[in-house]
Design an enzyme around this catalytic site. Sequence first.
Site, PDB file in Angstrom:
ATOM      1  N   ASP B  29       0.838  -1.203   0.000  1.00  0.00           N
ATOM      2  CA  ASP B  29       0.000   0.000   0.000  1.00  0.00           C
ATOM      3  C   ASP B  29       0.868   1.247   0.000  1.00  0.00           C
ATOM      4  O   ASP B  29       1.878   1.319   0.707  1.00  0.00           O
ATOM      5  CB  ASP B  29      -0.896   0.014   1.252  1.00  0.00           C
ATOM      6  CG  ASP B  29      -2.036  -0.983   1.124  1.00  0.00           C
ATOM      7  OD1 ASP B  29      -2.667  -1.271   2.162  1.00  0.00           O
ATOM      8  OD2 ASP B  29      -2.293  -1.462   0.009  1.00  0.00           O
ATOM      9  N   THR B  30       0.404   2.241  -0.763  1.00  0.00           N
ATOM     10  CA  THR B  30       1.184   3.477  -0.934  1.00  0.00           C
ATOM     11  C   THR B  30       1.330   4.268   0.352  1.00  0.00           C
ATOM     12  O   THR B  30       0.388   4.378   1.143  1.00  0.00           O
ATOM     13  CB  THR B  30       0.497   4.379  -1.975  1.00  0.00           C
ATOM     14  OG1 THR B  30       0.135   3.587  -3.087  1.00  0.00           O
ATOM     15  CG2 THR B  30       1.402   5.504  -2.414  1.00  0.00           C
ATOM     16  N   ALA B  31       2.522   4.825   0.540  1.00  0.00           N
ATOM     17  CA  ALA B  31       2.760   5.740   1.660  1.00  0.00           C
ATOM     18  C   ALA B  31       3.464   6.963   1.093  1.00  0.00           C
ATOM     19  O   ALA B  31       4.334   6.849   0.237  1.00  0.00           O
ATOM     20  CB  ALA B  31       3.629   5.084   2.717  1.00  0.00           C
ATOM     21  N   GLU B  45      -2.008   4.592   2.935  1.00  0.00           N
ATOM     22  CA  GLU B  45      -3.221   3.840   2.607  1.00  0.00           C
ATOM     23  C   GLU B  45      -3.433   2.753   3.637  1.00  0.00           C
ATOM     24  O   GLU B  45      -2.478   2.077   4.031  1.00  0.00           O
ATOM     25  CB  GLU B  45      -2.957   3.120   1.283  1.00  0.00           C
ATOM     26  CG  GLU B  45      -3.869   3.463   0.157  1.00  0.00           C
ATOM     27  CD  GLU B  45      -3.471   2.688  -1.098  1.00  0.00           C
ATOM     28  OE1 GLU B  45      -2.729   3.263  -1.907  1.00  0.00           O
ATOM     29  OE2 GLU B  45      -3.863   1.518  -1.215  1.00  0.00           O
TER      30      GLU B  45
END
Lengths: 204, 231
Positions: B29-31, B45
């Site tokens: 998940d994007t950070a 996310e």
Amino acid sequence: MSGIFEYNGGSIVGMKGKNCIAMACDRRFGQQMSTITTNYQKVFKIQDNILLALSGLNTDIHTFYALMEKEINLYNLKENRKMKPTTFANLVASALYERRFGPFFVTPIVAGLENGKPILATYDSIGCKSDLDDFQVGGTGGNYIYGACEAFFKPDMSPEELEEVIGQSLVSGCDRDALSGWGGVVYVLTEQKLTVKILKTKQT
Amino acid sequence: MTDFALTTFSSKGKLLQIEYALNAVAKGDTAIGIKAKNGVVLVVEKKQSSILIEESSVQKIALLTDNIAATYAGLGPDFRVLSQQARKLVKKYDLKYQEEIFVQTLSRELAEDVQIATQRGGIRPFGVSILIAGYDEEGPHLVQLDPSGAYYSWKATAIGKQAKNAKAFLEKRYNADMEIEDAINTALLTLKEGFEGQITPTNIEVGVIRDDHVYRILPPSQVKDYLEELE
């Protein structure tokens, strides 16, 4: 052996002034009743703004100083910055406690200037730090120096006054203590410079 | 524990295990992290695979000390282990010097642990890239720590699934004069850009540190306000 801390003898004292600090020590290196040399260094410049004075067993004075030198050099290289005097004061306490059950037989005094503010800390041999007083003593002549300090000391002294007072206190103490003396050295640290002066004590 | 290393060089001079670890990160998940003049923001996310999951039990931003926090992209458990190690490093430093650790120092020391996993016998590299955000005496910092043990200081960056697009977006939006409030808005906007589905206050996590040196994870109510402002 009247005591491991009395084997080599020696005295140190540290004082705070107005935006300055002073450290003084005697110069004797003895082995019980014998005097081996009269120029033993007990105050060390750890950094431009930090002084470390050590009294106690001379071999430990030397080793502990070398250990602190190593720590501060590695810190300077790793962190790419100078160490603050309060940080160094805490480091000394940690380093002493690390040897809790096989201690260094030294009683250090750390003095420094942090942003112009005087810092003074003293410890027992296992790292109990005390930074509450404006002057501190250590070594076999400590109690004698205390008396002179209490009489002469006043807060917020100028560097010149401080040098005079700490010098006199050291000399009075060393002249009474059989195991300390054979000269004294006074270090006065201000924001601008560090002055070193050699004093004469009773030559016995 | 084996005597031989699992991560060894290929004939082309690559460490494939590290490349594969980076692949694991790229699936995560994007950070996003943005460093402003007076603070740092981390946005990540937090998409749950099932509505049955207790959302409040999932924490993707870990507090390492009062003024430093971290988040990740990649394998959650690996991040859990590393953030705990980081907390111990902070405390070890504190015990020795009784001083607040610098973000760069913490990053360097944690990177040491990450690198060891690429060279020691019998263990695999960590499958996470970590974003460390903090505010120390030197100012605000944002550091990315990769599975190889390499660490980089960023003004703004993204890791995970949408990293490439997000960084392109950030390159256009970032400016050095940004204040923390602008940074928070920009970070949320950037995350929204590549977000699959609807962005809500409970499927993302936002953490902010300002010049008061205190890291705060924003409660959903505050996140809701920021999201509404974006409309």
